[in-house]
Design an enzyme around this catalytic site. Structure first.
Site, PDB file in Angstrom:
ATOM      1  N   ARG A 261      14.553  81.732  38.289  1.00 14.97           N
ATOM      2  CA  ARG A 261      15.064  82.674  39.284  1.00 14.97           C
ATOM      3  C   ARG A 261      15.647  83.896  38.596  1.00 14.97           C
ATOM      4  O   ARG A 261      16.400  83.772  37.634  1.00 14.97           O
ATOM      5  CB  ARG A 261      16.130  81.999  40.165  1.00 14.97           C
ATOM      6  CG  ARG A 261      15.538  80.822  40.918  1.00 14.97           C
ATOM      7  CD  ARG A 261      16.492  80.231  41.912  1.00 14.97           C
ATOM      8  NE  ARG A 261      15.876  79.051  42.523  1.00 14.97           N
ATOM      9  CZ  ARG A 261      16.482  78.278  43.413  1.00 14.97           C
ATOM     10  NH1 ARG A 261      17.711  78.558  43.816  1.00 14.97           N
ATOM     11  NH2 ARG A 261      15.860  77.238  43.924  1.00 14.97           N
ATOM     12  N   ARG A 276      24.772  79.065  36.879  1.00 21.08           N
ATOM     13  CA  ARG A 276      23.737  79.960  37.406  1.00 21.08           C
ATOM     14  C   ARG A 276      22.872  80.479  36.259  1.00 21.08           C
ATOM     15  O   ARG A 276      23.233  81.412  35.558  1.00 21.08           O
ATOM     16  CB  ARG A 276      24.396  81.127  38.153  1.00 21.08           C
ATOM     17  CG  ARG A 276      23.438  81.956  39.000  1.00 21.08           C
ATOM     18  CD  ARG A 276      24.185  82.993  39.826  1.00 21.08           C
ATOM     19  NE  ARG A 276      25.119  82.395  40.769  1.00 21.08           N
ATOM     20  CZ  ARG A 276      24.768  81.893  41.961  1.00 21.08           C
ATOM     21  NH1 ARG A 276      23.529  81.967  42.357  1.00 21.08           N
ATOM     22  NH2 ARG A 276      25.666  81.346  42.740  1.00 21.08           N
ATOM     23  N   GLU A 348      28.001  73.880  44.965  1.00 21.61           N
ATOM     24  CA  GLU A 348      26.694  73.437  45.478  1.00 21.61           C
ATOM     25  C   GLU A 348      25.875  72.769  44.377  1.00 21.61           C
ATOM     26  O   GLU A 348      25.752  73.281  43.264  1.00 21.61           O
ATOM     27  CB  GLU A 348      25.921  74.646  46.020  1.00 21.61           C
ATOM     28  CG  GLU A 348      24.520  74.278  46.500  1.00 21.61           C
ATOM     29  CD  GLU A 348      23.699  75.512  46.862  1.00 21.61           C
ATOM     30  OE1 GLU A 348      24.294  76.603  47.032  1.00 21.61           O
ATOM     31  OE2 GLU A 348      22.473  75.378  46.955  1.00 21.61           O
ATOM     32  N   SER A 351      20.634  71.302  48.223  1.00 24.63           N
ATOM     33  CA  SER A 351      20.451  71.968  49.496  1.00 24.63           C
ATOM     34  C   SER A 351      19.260  71.315  50.177  1.00 24.63           C
ATOM     35  O   SER A 351      18.179  71.268  49.610  1.00 24.63           O
ATOM     36  CB  SER A 351      20.190  73.461  49.250  1.00 24.63           C
ATOM     37  OG  SER A 351      20.266  74.184  50.456  1.00 24.63           O
ATOM     38  N   ARG A 390      23.286  71.367  36.977  1.00 24.63           N
ATOM     39  CA  ARG A 390      24.594  71.302  37.627  1.00 24.63           C
ATOM     40  C   ARG A 390      25.126  69.869  37.644  1.00 24.63           C
ATOM     41  O   ARG A 390      26.344  69.653  37.605  1.00 24.63           O
ATOM     42  CB  ARG A 390      24.516  71.869  39.048  1.00 24.63           C
ATOM     43  CG  ARG A 390      24.361  73.390  39.035  1.00 24.63           C
ATOM     44  CD  ARG A 390      24.469  74.001  40.413  1.00 24.63           C
ATOM     45  NE  ARG A 390      24.304  75.444  40.344  1.00 24.63           N
ATOM     46  CZ  ARG A 390      24.410  76.264  41.385  1.00 24.63           C
ATOM     47  NH1 ARG A 390      24.657  75.771  42.587  1.00 24.63           N
ATOM     48  NH2 ARG A 390      24.246  77.560  41.236  1.00 24.63           N
TER      49      ARG A 390
END
Length: 422
Positions: A261, A276, A348, A351, A390
């Site tokens: 990403r 991130r 988070e 999802s 994560r």
RNA sequence: GGAGAGAUGGCUGAGCGGUCGAAAGCGGCGGUCUUGAAAACCGUUGAGCCCUUGCGGGUUCCGGGGGUUCGAAUCCCUCUCUCUCCGCCA
């Protein structure tokens, strides 16, 4: 993509959805183009009909040996008219499709209305935030002595890349293996290995293109290639252009993949640590289901992701995303947030979304309904279970000891072959 | 990288520029027969869009895009993909 009939017949409902999401789409323009499209389509089809009728006449005349000169003269100007009409139709159709592709999915009734992620609602919590009789460190500090090397990542690639060494590299691999094994053995998923490079058409199918082009890494060259931002893209697309038999549903896939990403628009956000990254690994769940079962499937899929956290004994909570925070393609989304002692907050880690027919319509994924014997669109769901990087962060921070060593969660000890990382 | 062969409905596979959305077989669905099932036999069976309250009508689609033609699955150009052989390579 929404059902064009819905936009036409229940325009107010679509406008209300856009307002709830805080999205802006030029609906007036769409309605105007839609009207033009219908008129031009009727015009084009009438001319095509005329052409076909004449062509048949010519065929019959020739077969019977008659002179076709008069017939040919009759249709001399038809070709030009048809070309002009088709050209006008195509122009309108293309413009319309471009706008339709930018409309986000409808929202499920249960989605709370909100203005930002602050309005997301806690659905349930599991476990209590870990307690320490010392001041817990964050994963960057903990990792420094254990093989978490941000400097090396920066040297090789730049910001938002990391190198893991030794036991941390192994822990990272162990987590992915553990997740895959659990979903295959206990949750009934079929493991798939897929390309990490896909073409633009595939990204259109799952909704990343055209709207989210900024977030993608495109590959230079002739081929219209992109690095996948999530395995959801190739895995869901396995059913693109297919008409499945009813007894094939539900399809349940699990896939371990890297994700790439660009994180455009998140400059300055989460710059510390490996929360991130431009590249991270994820174990993704995808379900292709009958429309009647998709909300039950969402609960189930979410529980599968939760099971990983429970087996790892990591405290977490389940959030129902509000209308402003929910993704472009989803009608309803649960985020799982894991407790991170180093940051003293929930972050988070998963999802899970139902997209109903949104992706299915874009990629033409259908099943044959036995009652009507007509092809109907399937519902597609996806969820992370979990983001591996994560999860590694969560293990480091929650299992840290006063001396900076890390206890290995019981569920991972067989994979690691040890009880503590020093 | 070099040489050749292909791409047609859920699948296999025919298809002289005209009546071809497309033979045939398989599969699916319905029926006859049967206590039930199988077999056999009969029938039926592509997808999308537009018009229509409905009945129904029209249109597009034979890998993608463009062209020739009154008319293209069929002819031409181009791209992509697949297969076979040679070379190279993880």
């Amino acid at each position: 993509m929404l059902d064009p009939k819905l936009i036409r017949q229940e325009n107010a409902t679509v406008v209300a959805m856009l307002a709830r999401r805080g999205a802006t789409v030029d609906m007036a323009r769409i309605n105007q183009l839609e009207e033009q499209r219908r008129e031009l389509q009727m015009q084009v089809q009438a001319l095509q009909n005329a052409r076909n009728q004449h062509a048949k006449k010519v065929g019959h005349a020739k077969a019977s040996g008659a002179d076709v000169g008069a017939l040919l003269a009759e249709v001399a100007d038809l070709g030009g008219q048809l070309t002009a009409a088709e050209s006008a139709f195509n122009t309108v159709q293309d413009a319309l499709q471009q706008l339709l592709a930018l409309i986000p999915n409808m929202l499920h009734d249960s989605v709370p209305t909100g203005k930002s992620e602050a309005d997301n609602q806690v659905v349930r919590s599991w476990g209590e935030p870990s307690q320490f009789n010392f001041t817990p460190k964050d994963h960057v500090e903990l990792g420094a002595n254990l093989g978490l090397d941000f400097a090396a990542g920066a040297k090789l690639s730049g910001a938002r890349f990391v190198v893991m060494r030794n036991q941390l590299a192994k822990l990272h691999r162990a987590l992915a293996q553990f997740m895959l094994d659990l979903h295959v053995k206990s949750h009934g998923y079929t493991e798939v290995a897929v390309p990490f490079i896909v073409n633009g058409n595939t990204l259109f199918g799952t909704g990343q293109l055209p709207k989210m082009r900024e977030d993608l890494f495109a590959i230079d060259g002739e081929m219209n290639y992109y690095l996948i931002p999530t395995a959801e893209v190739p895995v869901t697309s396995l059913v693109a252009d297919a008409i499945l038999e009813l007894n094939q549903l539900p399809l349940k896939f699990v896939c371990h993949s890297p994700c790439f990403r660009s994180e455009a628009g998140s400059y300055g956000k989460d710059t510390r640590g490996m929360i991130r990254q431009h590249q991270f690994e994820k174990v993704e769940l995808v379900q292709i289901v009958h429309p009647d079962h998709s909300y039950a499937a969402l609960e189930e899929l979410t529980s599968h992701a939760e099971m990983i956290l429970q087996k790892l004994e990591l405290p977490y909570r389940v959030m129902a995303l509000c209308s402003a925070d929910i993704g472009f393609a989803a009608t309803k989304t649960y985020d799982l947030e894991v407790w991170l002692p180093g940051q003293n907050c929930y972050r988070e880690i998963s999802s899970c979304s139902n997209t109903e027919t949104f992706q299915a319509r874009r990629m033409k994924a259908r099943y044959r309904d036995t009652a009507t014997s007509k092809p109907e669109l399937v519902h597609t769901l996806n969820g992370s279970a979990l983001a591996v990087g994560r999860t590694l962060v969560a293990v480091l921070e929650n299992y840290q000891q006063a001396d900076g060593s890390i206890k290995v969660p019981a569920a991972l000890q067989a994979y690691m072959g040890c009880e503590v990382i020093v």
